[in-house]
Motif scaffolding. Sequence first.
Motif, mmCIF file in Angstrom:
data_model
loop_
_atom_site.group_PDB
_atom_site.id
_atom_site.type_symbol
_atom_site.label_atom_id
_atom_site.label_comp_id
_atom_site.label_asym_id
_atom_site.label_seq_id
_atom_site.Cartn_x
_atom_site.Cartn_y
_atom_site.Cartn_z
ATOM 1 N N VAL A 169 4.278 -1.899 -5.498
ATOM 2 C CA VAL A 169 5.471 -2.424 -4.844
ATOM 3 C C VAL A 169 5.429 -2.119 -3.359
ATOM 4 C CG1 VAL A 169 6.928 -2.250 -6.896
ATOM 5 C CG2 VAL A 169 6.759 -0.313 -5.371
ATOM 6 N N ALA A 170 6.126 -2.966 -2.610
ATOM 7 C CA ALA A 170 6.336 -2.736 -1.184
ATOM 8 C C ALA A 170 7.819 -2.964 -0.942
ATOM 9 C CB ALA A 170 5.491 -3.693 -0.348
ATOM 10 N N GLY A 171 8.557 -1.860 -0.776
ATOM 11 C CA GLY A 171 10.005 -1.981 -0.701
ATOM 12 C C GLY A 171 10.547 -2.419 -2.041
ATOM 13 N N SER A 172 11.272 -3.530 -2.060
ATOM 14 C CA SER A 172 11.802 -4.072 -3.316
ATOM 15 C C SER A 172 10.951 -5.206 -3.869
ATOM 16 C CB SER A 172 13.230 -4.586 -3.088
ATOM 17 O OG SER A 172 13.231 -5.602 -2.093
ATOM 18 N N THR A 173 9.810 -5.481 -3.220
ATOM 19 C CA THR A 173 8.952 -6.607 -3.637
ATOM 20 C C THR A 173 7.864 -6.124 -4.584
ATOM 21 O OG1 THR A 173 9.328 -7.666 -1.494
ATOM 22 C CG2 THR A 173 7.486 -8.477 -2.824
ATOM 23 N N LEU A 174 7.776 -6.763 -5.739
ATOM 24 C CA LEU A 174 6.724 -6.456 -6.703
ATOM 25 C C LEU A 174 5.474 -7.252 -6.337
ATOM 26 C CD1 LEU A 174 5.848 -5.088 -9.386
ATOM 27 C CD2 LEU A 174 6.685 -7.138 -10.569
ATOM 28 N N LEU A 175 4.382 -6.542 -6.069
ATOM 29 C CA LEU A 175 3.129 -7.188 -5.684
ATOM 30 C C LEU A 175 2.124 -7.259 -6.821
ATOM 31 C CD1 LEU A 175 2.636 -5.464 -2.198
ATOM 32 C CD2 LEU A 175 3.718 -7.661 -2.699
ATOM 33 N N GLY A 176 2.430 -6.614 -7.937
ATOM 34 C CA GLY A 176 1.508 -6.579 -9.071
ATOM 35 C C GLY A 176 1.575 -5.224 -9.752
ATOM 36 N N ALA A 177 0.508 -4.828 -10.439
ATOM 37 C CA ALA A 177 0.484 -3.544 -11.142
ATOM 38 C C ALA A 177 -0.954 -3.160 -11.454
ATOM 39 C CB ALA A 177 1.305 -3.608 -12.431
ATOM 40 N N LEU A 178 -1.153 -1.840 -11.667
ATOM 41 C CA LEU A 178 -2.418 -1.317 -12.151
ATOM 42 C C LEU A 178 -2.207 -0.847 -13.583
ATOM 43 C CD1 LEU A 178 -3.599 0.868 -9.108
ATOM 44 C CD2 LEU A 178 -4.276 -1.463 -9.678
ATOM 45 N N ARG A 179 -3.112 -1.217 -14.478
ATOM 46 C CA ARG A 179 -3.047 -0.769 -15.872
ATOM 47 C C ARG A 179 -4.314 0.021 -16.173
ATOM 48 N NH1 ARG A 179 -0.584 -2.208 -20.839
ATOM 49 N NH2 ARG A 179 -1.919 -1.761 -22.625
ATOM 50 N N LEU A 180 -4.148 1.279 -16.610
ATOM 51 C CA LEU A 180 -5.266 2.167 -16.901
ATOM 52 C C LEU A 180 -5.360 2.344 -18.409
ATOM 53 C CD1 LEU A 180 -4.047 2.956 -13.991
ATOM 54 C CD2 LEU A 180 -5.306 5.080 -14.268
ATOM 55 N N GLU A 181 -6.466 1.883 -19.003
ATOM 56 C CA GLU A 181 -6.668 2.043 -20.436
ATOM 57 C C GLU A 181 -7.126 3.475 -20.736
ATOM 58 O OE1 GLU A 181 -5.776 -0.334 -22.286
ATOM 59 O OE2 GLU A 181 -5.618 -1.917 -20.766
ATOM 60 N N ALA A 182 -6.878 3.939 -21.972
ATOM 61 C CA ALA A 182 -7.304 5.277 -22.380
ATOM 62 C C ALA A 182 -8.819 5.389 -22.277
ATOM 63 C CB ALA A 182 -6.845 5.566 -23.817
ATOM 64 N N LEU A 212 -9.721 2.028 5.646
ATOM 65 C CA LEU A 212 -10.333 1.951 6.974
ATOM 66 C C LEU A 212 -11.364 0.839 7.058
ATOM 67 C CD1 LEU A 212 -10.763 5.770 7.718
ATOM 68 C CD2 LEU A 212 -8.966 4.234 8.539
ATOM 69 N N GLN A 213 -12.036 0.559 5.934
ATOM 70 C CA GLN A 213 -13.091 -0.443 5.941
ATOM 71 C C GLN A 213 -12.605 -1.828 5.536
ATOM 72 O OE1 GLN A 213 -16.096 1.150 3.352
ATOM 73 N NE2 GLN A 213 -16.367 3.022 4.564
ATOM 74 N N GLY A 214 -11.302 -1.949 5.274
ATOM 75 C CA GLY A 214 -10.761 -3.258 4.914
ATOM 76 C C GLY A 214 -11.056 -3.670 3.494
ATOM 77 N N GLY A 215 -11.068 -2.742 2.555
ATOM 78 C CA GLY A 215 -11.329 -3.065 1.160
ATOM 79 C C GLY A 215 -10.188 -3.855 0.541
ATOM 80 N N ASP A 216 -10.367 -4.250 -0.720
ATOM 81 C CA ASP A 216 -9.326 -5.012 -1.409
ATOM 82 C C ASP A 216 -8.905 -4.291 -2.680
ATOM 83 O OD1 ASP A 216 -11.380 -5.413 -3.227
ATOM 84 O OD2 ASP A 216 -11.794 -7.460 -2.552
ATOM 85 N N GLN A 271 -3.505 -7.710 3.631
ATOM 86 C CA GLN A 271 -4.084 -9.014 3.329
ATOM 87 C C GLN A 271 -3.047 -10.125 3.477
ATOM 88 O OE1 GLN A 271 -5.526 -8.317 -0.610
ATOM 89 N NE2 GLN A 271 -7.350 -7.208 0.056
ATOM 90 N N ASP A 272 -1.807 -9.834 3.020
ATOM 91 C CA ASP A 272 -0.755 -10.839 3.154
ATOM 92 C C ASP A 272 -0.453 -11.122 4.616
ATOM 93 O OD1 ASP A 272 -0.614 -11.042 0.444
ATOM 94 O OD2 ASP A 272 1.230 -9.893 0.219
ATOM 95 N N ALA A 273 -0.469 -10.033 5.436
ATOM 96 C CA ALA A 273 -0.209 -10.229 6.864
ATOM 97 C C ALA A 273 -1.283 -11.113 7.488
ATOM 98 C CB ALA A 273 -0.145 -8.875 7.569
ATOM 99 N N LEU A 274 -2.546 -10.857 7.129
ATOM 100 C CA LEU A 274 -3.629 -11.695 7.633
ATOM 101 C C LEU A 274 -3.490 -13.123 7.122
ATOM 102 C CD1 LEU A 274 -6.647 -9.236 7.181
ATOM 103 C CD2 LEU A 274 -5.522 -9.885 9.325
ATOM 104 N N ILE A 306 -1.909 2.654 -2.224
ATOM 105 C CA ILE A 306 -2.996 2.123 -1.402
ATOM 106 C C ILE A 306 -3.176 0.626 -1.666
ATOM 107 C CG2 ILE A 306 -5.474 2.225 -0.968
ATOM 108 C CD1 ILE A 306 -3.961 4.560 0.210
ATOM 109 N N THR A 307 -3.078 0.234 -2.941
ATOM 110 C CA THR A 307 -3.199 -1.185 -3.282
ATOM 111 C C THR A 307 -2.097 -1.999 -2.606
ATOM 112 O OG1 THR A 307 -4.155 -0.599 -5.434
ATOM 113 C CG2 THR A 307 -3.279 -2.828 -5.197
ATOM 114 N N ALA A 308 -0.873 -1.454 -2.613
ATOM 115 C CA ALA A 308 0.231 -2.144 -1.942
ATOM 116 C C ALA A 308 -0.040 -2.277 -0.448
ATOM 117 C CB ALA A 308 1.542 -1.393 -2.180
ATOM 118 N N LEU A 309 -0.570 -1.203 0.142
ATOM 119 C CA LEU A 309 -0.891 -1.242 1.570
ATOM 120 C C LEU A 309 -1.942 -2.313 1.865
ATOM 121 C CD1 LEU A 309 -0.638 0.007 4.405
ATOM 122 C CD2 LEU A 309 -2.379 1.672 3.739
ATOM 123 N N LEU A 310 -2.983 -2.363 1.045
ATOM 124 C CA LEU A 310 -4.026 -3.366 1.247
ATOM 125 C C LEU A 310 -3.489 -4.780 1.023
ATOM 126 C CD1 LEU A 310 -7.062 -1.605 -0.489
ATOM 127 C CD2 LEU A 310 -6.641 -1.861 1.967
#
Length: 612
Positions: A323-336, A267-271, A363-366, A355-359
């Motif tokens: 991911v967004a559909g079939s497009t890979l936008l990146g990844a999140l890696r969580l360490e132990a 809602l606040q436009g975070g990244d 951002q890509d749309a903007l 949520i990251t994909a949505l943001l």
Amino acid sequence: MAGAVPVDVVVGLLGAASAHRPERADEVRELLAGTELPAEDVARISAEVRRLKAGAERWRRRGQELAALFSSARELAELRDVDELLSRLVERAHDLVGTDVTYLSEFDVHSRELRVRTTLGTVAPTFLGLRVPPGMGLASMVVEGRRPCWTSSYDAMTQAPHESGIDAAVHAEGLVSLLGVPLLAGDEVIGVLFAANRFEHAFSPEEISLLSAFADHAAVVLQTARLLARTQASAEETRRAYGELARHVEAMERASGVHSDLTSLVLQGGDAGEVATALGRALRCRVSILDESAAAKDEAVRQSRRSGRCVAAGSGAVAVAVVAGSTLLGALRLEAGELEFGPVERRTAERAAQITALLRLKQDALAEAEQRVRGDLLADLVSGDPDRVADIASRARARGIRIDELRSVVVLAVPADQQRQAARAARRAAALVGEHADRIVALTAIDDPGAAGRAVHAVVREALGSPVIAVAATVHELPAGLSAEVDAAGACARILPSLGVSDTAVTTDEYLPYAALFGSGNARVSAFVRRVVGPVLDWDAEHAGTLVPTLAAYLDHRMSPIAAARALHVHKNTVLQRLERVTELLGPDWQETDRLFRLTVAVRLAHLTIGT
């Protein structure tokens, strides 16, 4: 009163009858020696004293057995571990009955089998763990009848069916006489307690009664210990379940908090960086963001992309694809970290990736909208139309771009399916990027066009991971003078692959002759080629197509027929014959200086543009 017996004698007789010592054979006769009783009365009194003495001894022994029985029961009642209780139970039974071997068989209500659980006095290793099938052997008789059963000679036993495995174990142990009593808990048989000897022995009622009484006490204690063990196991299971529930509730609360934070970010436009921070804070771990190129090379991310779930990434870490559909936008890696990545934590990470994909899409749309505006600016600059560039300086300033500071233009030649990614990468090294005539055009503030070309080429080459041609030129007059530079750079980019160049950063000045020839397009070049070598091209189109290659080899090797023949892998006379044909088609003066220069250029252009 001839038959009267003195009191001292009577007291002596009573003492002899109750004394806890071996009886002497003539003790009664000695006491009655002075009484003048008839011999038959003395015999009767002796027999009665012996009977009383045997009875007293029997009761005394019975009392000792009962005392030992109750003492054993009290000791057993203090034990709580079932395995230890079984071992102690067999030890006490062994001490009470005094047989060679004592063992306990446990009854399985499901399979109806008996299994030897604990032994004392055995020597054969196969006896422990012996299984007795239902309905077989003396043990099954005890279970089915719920009463003691015994035999003085196992081999001669006929009241119970024999079984080969049981017989082999009994013979290996050398057992002959056996007594089995049930361990009863209400109507349920929980086992059979056995006492056995390695010789023939008829078990007395007292032995059977003693072992049965001990078995009754032992069954109660054993059943109580089992119930306590089950109760403790249930309590432990309850504690574990409660702990798991508490952890689950805590995890759900954390997940709820993360979802609230992520919703606020949307809602606040975070990244994406703020998403990683919120996720790491909630799950008490380090969260890193992988870009598209790094994510595409990670095996765990590839698995996550296929499944849509968190995937173990080694060393206790997990990865989840963005991911967004079939497009890979990146990844999140969580360490132990401090918390174990359970189902709730993994689901939370998957939500964070969504949520990251949505943001990222937002951002890509903007960015795309911004790029369209910038692309329009670039298109207006390239067009050179006075109406389109009239207010372009103010429009550019609104986007944070100063037209008067742009010094170099770079034209990129990349495949059509990579142009979007190339444009995104080029923006990191240029002030204004857009598409023009199937090329990516970038304007930079770098004065040196060579340095500008290398800078843009480097970032785009790294992003695509494939060859890229970048041609740079100096910008002379903006906003009016960009069209010629872009056309010249585009023409140079078009011709470089024909020269064997596929991955480079150059300037138009380095290939000025080609840029000059191709700057206005192929139409004039084609007309020039037709005027100079048209008859030769027509001949090759109708025949074997050998004259233009022969001319090219002849001109490239300083007009030496021998060197040309060597390059073409033909005989010198073949080259001479073909040159004679060229003379017939072009006239005898085709090798004069001015015409030869134009012919050389035309043949070169024919190779580069027409492909002949």
